[in-house]
Design a protein around this motif. Sequence first.
Motif, PDB file in Angstrom:
ATOM      1  N   UNK A 163      -0.265  -7.677  -0.677  1.00 26.60           N
ATOM      2  CA  UNK A 163       0.752  -8.860  -0.797  1.00 26.60           C
ATOM      3  C   UNK A 163       1.908  -8.204   0.273  1.00 26.60           C
ATOM      4  N   UNK A 164       2.830  -8.998   0.446  1.00 33.07           N
ATOM      5  CA  UNK A 164       4.189  -9.009   1.141  1.00 33.07           C
ATOM      6  C   UNK A 164       4.104  -8.581   2.460  1.00 33.07           C
ATOM      7  N   UNK A 165       4.880  -7.683   3.003  1.00 38.39           N
ATOM      8  CA  UNK A 165       4.849  -7.271   4.408  1.00 38.39           C
ATOM      9  C   UNK A 165       3.486  -6.539   4.849  1.00 38.39           C
ATOM     10  N   UNK A 166       3.072  -5.790   3.792  1.00 40.16           N
ATOM     11  CA  UNK A 166       1.888  -5.030   4.362  1.00 40.16           C
ATOM     12  C   UNK A 166       0.610  -6.140   4.520  1.00 40.16           C
ATOM     13  N   UNK A 167       0.504  -7.129   3.593  1.00 36.17           N
ATOM     14  CA  UNK A 167      -0.809  -8.180   3.804  1.00 36.17           C
ATOM     15  C   UNK A 167      -0.465  -8.589   5.008  1.00 36.17           C
ATOM     16  N   UNK A 168       0.784  -9.125   5.490  1.00 37.33           N
ATOM     17  CA  UNK A 168       1.118  -9.992   6.387  1.00 37.33           C
ATOM     18  C   UNK A 168       0.773  -9.071   7.822  1.00 37.33           C
ATOM     19  N   UNK A 169       1.123  -7.808   7.748  1.00 36.48           N
ATOM     20  CA  UNK A 169       0.647  -6.971   8.977  1.00 36.48           C
ATOM     21  C   UNK A 169      -0.732  -6.972   9.102  1.00 36.48           C
ATOM     22  N   UNK A 170      -1.373  -6.907   8.019  1.00 36.64           N
ATOM     23  CA  UNK A 170      -2.693  -6.698   8.166  1.00 36.64           C
ATOM     24  C   UNK A 170      -3.363  -7.970   8.900  1.00 36.64           C
ATOM     25  N   UNK A 171      -2.905  -8.971   8.490  1.00 36.60           N
ATOM     26  CA  UNK A 171      -3.561 -10.319   9.067  1.00 36.60           C
ATOM     27  C   UNK A 171      -3.270 -10.434  10.370  1.00 36.60           C
ATOM     28  N   UNK A 172      -2.185  -9.954  10.791  1.00 39.24           N
ATOM     29  CA  UNK A 172      -1.670 -10.010  12.334  1.00 39.24           C
ATOM     30  C   UNK A 172      -2.258  -9.087  13.085  1.00 39.24           C
ATOM     31  N   UNK A 179      -4.773   2.762  12.995  1.00 39.30           N
ATOM     32  CA  UNK A 179      -5.525   1.945  11.802  1.00 39.30           C
ATOM     33  C   UNK A 179      -6.984   1.677  12.380  1.00 39.30           C
ATOM     34  N   UNK A 180      -7.906   1.995  11.753  1.00 38.97           N
ATOM     35  CA  UNK A 180      -9.097   1.165  12.130  1.00 38.97           C
ATOM     36  C   UNK A 180      -9.360  -0.052  11.686  1.00 38.97           C
ATOM     37  N   UNK A 181     -10.396  -0.734  12.137  1.00 37.55           N
ATOM     38  CA  UNK A 181     -10.459  -2.159  11.586  1.00 37.55           C
ATOM     39  C   UNK A 181     -10.941  -2.180   9.911  1.00 37.55           C
ATOM     40  N   UNK A 182     -11.714  -0.987   9.741  1.00 38.29           N
ATOM     41  CA  UNK A 182     -11.664  -0.889   8.240  1.00 38.29           C
ATOM     42  C   UNK A 182     -10.463  -0.511   7.360  1.00 38.29           C
ATOM     43  N   UNK A 183      -9.598   0.269   7.951  1.00 43.58           N
ATOM     44  CA  UNK A 183      -8.364   0.618   7.235  1.00 43.58           C
ATOM     45  C   UNK A 183      -7.557  -0.603   7.146  1.00 43.58           C
ATOM     46  N   UNK A 184      -7.541  -1.548   8.132  1.00 43.51           N
ATOM     47  CA  UNK A 184      -6.748  -2.885   8.149  1.00 43.51           C
ATOM     48  C   UNK A 184      -6.940  -3.650   7.169  1.00 43.51           C
ATOM     49  N   UNK A 185      -8.309  -3.882   7.134  1.00 47.97           N
ATOM     50  CA  UNK A 185      -9.260  -4.652   6.245  1.00 47.97           C
ATOM     51  C   UNK A 185      -9.296  -4.317   4.621  1.00 47.97           C
ATOM     52  N   UNK A 186      -9.374  -2.992   4.415  1.00 44.14           N
ATOM     53  CA  UNK A 186      -9.487  -2.574   3.210  1.00 44.14           C
ATOM     54  C   UNK A 186      -7.970  -2.015   2.863  1.00 44.14           C
ATOM     55  N   UNK A 187      -7.319  -1.648   3.551  1.00 49.37           N
ATOM     56  CA  UNK A 187      -5.905  -1.042   2.994  1.00 49.37           C
ATOM     57  C   UNK A 187      -4.795  -1.875   3.110  1.00 49.37           C
ATOM     58  N   UNK A 188      -4.790  -2.701   4.229  1.00 44.68           N
ATOM     59  CA  UNK A 188      -3.568  -3.749   4.541  1.00 44.68           C
ATOM     60  C   UNK A 188      -3.678  -4.953   3.993  1.00 44.68           C
ATOM     61  N   UNK A 189      -4.747  -5.672   4.609  1.00 47.82           N
ATOM     62  CA  UNK A 189      -4.800  -7.123   4.405  1.00 47.82           C
ATOM     63  C   UNK A 189      -5.005  -7.504   2.988  1.00 47.82           C
TER      64      UNK A 189
END
Length: 486
Positions: free
Chosen positions: A239-248, A226-236
Amino acid sequence: MESSTSRVQLPGNRRLHLLLAGTAGILVGVLLAVVLLGGGGDDDAAPASGTAGLVPASALVYLHLSTDGERDGTRQALQIARGFPGWNALRDRTVRQLVAAGRDGAQAAGVTPFLGDEAALALTDRGTETAGSLVMLQVTDQAAANRYLEKGQATVRESEARGIQTRTFGTLVTAIIGDILVIGQLQSVREAIELSTGRGDTLADDPSYQRAMEGMPADRAADAWATADGIRRLLAPQGGALGIAGALLDAPGLRATALALTAEEDGLNLRVRRLVDPDAQGKVAGGFDPSLAEFMPDDVFAFADLRNLTGVAQRFLSLAAQNTEARTLLEAAQQGGALEFLKGEVGVGLSPGVPASVLTLVARTDDEEGARKAMKSLKAPLVGDVVDGRVIVSTSAAGLSAAKDPDPPLSGTEIFKKTVGDSDNGVSSLLFLDFTQLLRLGEQTGLRDNREYLAVAPDLEKVQAVGVSSTAEEGSSTSEIFFLIP
């Protein structure tokens, strides 16, 4: 085939509309059922990786799974997965999705006859408000794959691109490129075809992707990029587990992250490699040999051994959110003041306590006299002492006493040995969580009143402990995260 649209709110005024076709999502789910039943293939250690050659180098997210049921790494991961109470429900939900999509429930595992050794999902930035999505399955029988896709479809439109036949089912387009079935939007499928003929840059040939994946375990069952853009736009933003994963996964100066999941005898190991901008990373400190767990009592449920409290301490601040003294202690350690002597290796531990958890810091010092003077500036309820070249500061007298002469120490417990083991010299930080104790404490403070928690509690309870060891070099950092699942 019906499609569904999932919308993701992006920072600012821009939105990204992820058009994840219903069948594409279903086929990703089918992989779980396929692996459950066992697939074809061989027992070579390394997973097949041809799908990365059909993904553009600019992909935001790339998830890759080994579906080779005869491969040791896949079988071991499956064995662990079967031990989770939620596994059967996930499988059954996949079957129901297949039925809802017009499939015969009795043929829910109909892809098994033609599924090969790998499957993948890619999300790409098309430069518009809609992201591209592409599902890729290696197939062993192209005719069987086409028959499966045609089942229940009234209209199938056929065309050709670069000599490769494409088939359209409603809003979905499919093609078989070599031995890989691709499913997605028209633009995504055409881009994959172009890449297969040497037109464009693929993820497989991207230098950053290659660097991030270098040295990943050959026996992994799954990997991701995942690129930084992918993490910040798609995961972070989720809510829930996906959001936590993005933050970590996010970090200052992050460029991209690669992950690899490997099954081991008594748990799962997740290797996380971050590529970062050296200018944002700052000076990379030399590694050390973690040694302060031997001065922590055996009831510690969260422990970090590190040289720089900044960063890792933030996670402990979160764990100690209900403990005012603990927050004061960590904040003081970060800001200097009474604890400014904690500049070398520092151990931080959280133990059960009433009315709040007890936080204790242990550090080595060559200046016992200076450390004792610093202890005098501590304000109640913080207490401290210097014992045999060790500085000990705690939020309670009981915590101070336990750290002076722990018997037995945390390092001597079986759970710590199994989860953390012997860390090599060169580690930049080490983290240990007794997940069982952590859940128990959470339940005592009302976690059992949360319906979402109750739904996943049986699966969370399967994880006994988590250990993390990290290393860093210029431009990257690597974390080994081990989940103890006895």
